[in-house]
Design an enzyme around this catalytic site. Structure first.
Site, PDB file in Angstrom:
ATOM      1  N   ASP A  58       0.816  -1.217   0.000  1.00 33.06           N
ATOM      2  CA  ASP A  58       0.000   0.000   0.000  1.00 33.06           C
ATOM      3  C   ASP A  58       0.851   1.269   0.000  1.00 33.06           C
ATOM      4  OD1 ASP A  58      -2.361  -1.441   0.005  1.00 33.06           O
ATOM      5  OD2 ASP A  58      -2.469  -1.534   2.196  1.00 33.06           O
ATOM      6  N   LEU A 118       8.622  -8.603  -4.364  1.00 32.31           N
ATOM      7  CA  LEU A 118       8.314 -10.034  -4.364  1.00 32.31           C
ATOM      8  C   LEU A 118       6.858 -10.273  -4.741  1.00 32.31           C
ATOM      9  CD1 LEU A 118      10.209 -11.077  -1.096  1.00 32.31           C
ATOM     10  CD2 LEU A 118      10.919 -11.539  -3.450  1.00 32.31           C
ATOM     11  N   THR A 119       5.973  -9.423  -4.249  1.00 30.28           N
ATOM     12  CA  THR A 119       4.543  -9.513  -4.576  1.00 30.28           C
ATOM     13  C   THR A 119       3.994  -8.104  -4.764  1.00 30.28           C
ATOM     14  OG1 THR A 119       3.900  -9.481  -2.235  1.00 30.28           O
ATOM     15  CG2 THR A 119       4.223 -11.648  -3.263  1.00 30.28           C
ATOM     16  N   ASP A 178     -20.220  42.405  12.590  1.00 28.54           N
ATOM     17  CA  ASP A 178     -21.105  42.729  13.709  1.00 28.54           C
ATOM     18  C   ASP A 178     -20.749  41.887  14.930  1.00 28.54           C
ATOM     19  OD1 ASP A 178     -22.466  40.201  13.503  1.00 28.54           O
ATOM     20  OD2 ASP A 178     -23.611  41.033  11.824  1.00 28.54           O
ATOM     21  N   LYS A 222     -24.551  45.209  16.257  1.00 29.45           N
ATOM     22  CA  LYS A 222     -25.981  45.471  16.359  1.00 29.45           C
ATOM     23  C   LYS A 222     -26.626  44.408  17.244  1.00 29.45           C
ATOM     24  CE  LYS A 222     -27.212  45.093  12.128  1.00 29.45           C
ATOM     25  NZ  LYS A 222     -28.033  45.197  10.909  1.00 29.45           N
ATOM     26  N   THR A 244     -26.790  28.809   9.305  1.00 26.91           N
ATOM     27  CA  THR A 244     -27.659  29.674  10.085  1.00 26.91           C
ATOM     28  C   THR A 244     -27.759  29.186  11.528  1.00 26.91           C
ATOM     29  OG1 THR A 244     -29.808  30.763  10.122  1.00 26.91           O
ATOM     30  CG2 THR A 244     -29.789  28.429   9.528  1.00 26.91           C
TER      31      THR A 244
END
EC number: 2.1.1.107
Length: 457
Positions: A22, A43-44, A248, A270, A331
């Site tokens: 891998d 090998l593999t 804000d 605000k 939101t």
């Protein structure tokens, strides 16, 4: 400096990987993307190598390490699970003056592989010198979020325009200002990403034809409900590119810390019942700064188009002919309910959700009869001062007095606090909570005890 960072041209050059697992597959994928003429000796082999070999993308040599395979190579990688074999590969490469990477053994290697952000032709490499690969990966992930996926297409297109830019703009300063406009133009980037040739050409001609000191633009950005981790990638990119940020009080300090350091900041805090800066003055600030040619970000808590007065601000810009765009945000209803363990919809309890403002214009009235209907969830924004009225009206129009309610204060932040009870207690509960807070009404609130995850962390 322990290592010299370089970018190697490997196209059609022989390279060798020793190993067929891998890890070797991940290294092979990188070399193939770089155009290398690749041989893999092991090998593999895992199946992916066979697929590549059948497609003629690389050559497989099955068997023990054969150091003669290095004779024509420019670069080698040892990626077996046998330290002895890896050291043999490194020694054989060293004797031939071939750069060799040894996976997970930087001291045995003559070069190391960085973490890569690929926006070809733009490439960014991050390395910790092999001392902390996890740190390098975390830094790469952060940089990934800052660099738009389509940046490579923009960079490639810029290369096609270099001669024209040099011909049209006489000085380095003019060229720099043009490229600054070019690289932050969202319309151009989006058109390139969509392969919309007509839009690309139109935007390009507009960039070349307009004065370098032309009017700027405004980007309306939703900052989300509080947690900086809920800011969208595009929102982050916009605040990193801003000349000025108009924000804000609902924008958290953590998010403001992500703003480009040399950007100007204008606070226009605000809250319901008190406006630190009148809305009309905010509109004029956006207009004035854009007319100076600046890239203005209007940063709002939550989503700018949900009780954020974003539409009003954009109407002013539209009338003045100022270019604008919108970056949605999470939101408060969505963020606060999720962090409180309250699903807004549920097959058994709520087939719809209503987002309602508790702060109406003078003389305004809500449709209480429909709001009191069964099988729905109500979320009141800016409703704290009207909690007693909300309680009274909903009961008067037929909502059951034992309907569960919750008030979420400073939702999604480390200061989040949730108080809950039933509808007849709403006015009383509101006295225990400070703004900013959200009111949630519905049977779904009863699920909080079971689904509350955030306060348990």
């Amino acid at each position: 400096m322990d290592h010299l960072p370089i970018f190697c041209q490997l196209r059609d050059r022989d390279c060798l990987i020793v190993g067929g697992g891998d890890v070797a597959e991940r290294k092979a994928r990188l070399l193939l993307e770089a155009g290398a003429r690749l041989t893999v000796n092991a090998l593999t082999f895992i199946p992916q190598f066979t697929v590549w070999a059948n497609e003629g993308m690389l050559t497989l040599v099955e068997g023990p390490f054969d150091e003669t395979l290095l004779d024509s190579c420019w670069l080698a990688i040892a990626a077996t699970d046998d330290d002895t074999v890896n050291q043999r590969v490194s020694d054989a490469a060293e004797s031939r003056r071939i750069f060799c990477n040894v996976v997970d053994a930087p001291k045995a290697a003559s070069f190391i592989m960085p973490s890569i952000i690929d926006r070809s032709p733009l490439m960014v490499a991050v390395s910790s010198g092999g001392t902390s690969p996890v740190l390098a990966r975390l830094l790469r992930e952060k940089l990934e979020s800052l660099l738009p996926q389509h940046l490579g297409q923009v960079a490639r297109y810029a290369g096609q325009l270099r001669a024209r830019v040099k011909k049209q703009f006489a000085t380095m300063g003019e060229r720099r200002r043009f490229w600054e406009k070019f690289f932050v133009n969202d319309r151009l980037a989006q058109s390139l990403a969509n392969a919309d040739e007509k839009a690309v050409n139109a935007t390009t001609e507009r960039l070349f034809s307009e004065p370098l000191d032309h009017r700027g633009e405004v980007v309306l950005v939703g900052a989300g409900p509080g947690d900086a981790g809920l800011l969208t990638l595009k929102g982050l990119q916009q605040i990193q590119q801003a000349d000025i940020v108009v924000y804000d009080r609902l924008v958290s300090d953590d998010i403001m810390n992500l703003v480009r350091r040399d950007a100007d900041r204008v606070f226009v805090g605000k809250r319901a019942g008190y406006h630190c800066v009148p809305q009309e003055e905010i509109n004029q600030i956006l207009l004035r700064e854009a007319q100076k040619g600046k890239r203005v970000v209007r940063l709002k808590g939550g989503d700018p188009f949900i009780f954020g007065r974003g539409g009003e601000e954009l109407e002013t810009l539209c009338h003045a002919g100022i270019p604008f765009s919108v970056v949605p945000g999470i939101t408060a209803a969505s963020g606060c309910s999720a962090y409180s363990g309250i699903p807004l919809t549920h097959r058994d309890y709520a087939q719809s959700v209503r987002l309602v403002t508790g702060h109406l214009k003078t003389g305004g009235e809500l449709d209480w009869e429909n709001l009191a209907a069964e099988k729905q969830t109500l979320v009141f924004y800016m409703g704290l001062n009207q909690a007693a009225t909300i309680q009274e009206k909903l009961i008067a129009f037929g909502m059951q007095a034992d309907m569960p309610v919750a008030l979420v204060e400073n939702g999604t932040s480390v200061k989040q606090r949730v108080v809950h009870g039933v509808l007849t207690q709403l006015g009383e509960l509101a006295q225990q909570v400070e703004s900013p807070a959200l009111i949630i009404v519905g049977r779904v609130v009863g699920l909080r005890d079971k689904l509350n995850w955030f306060s348990n962390h």
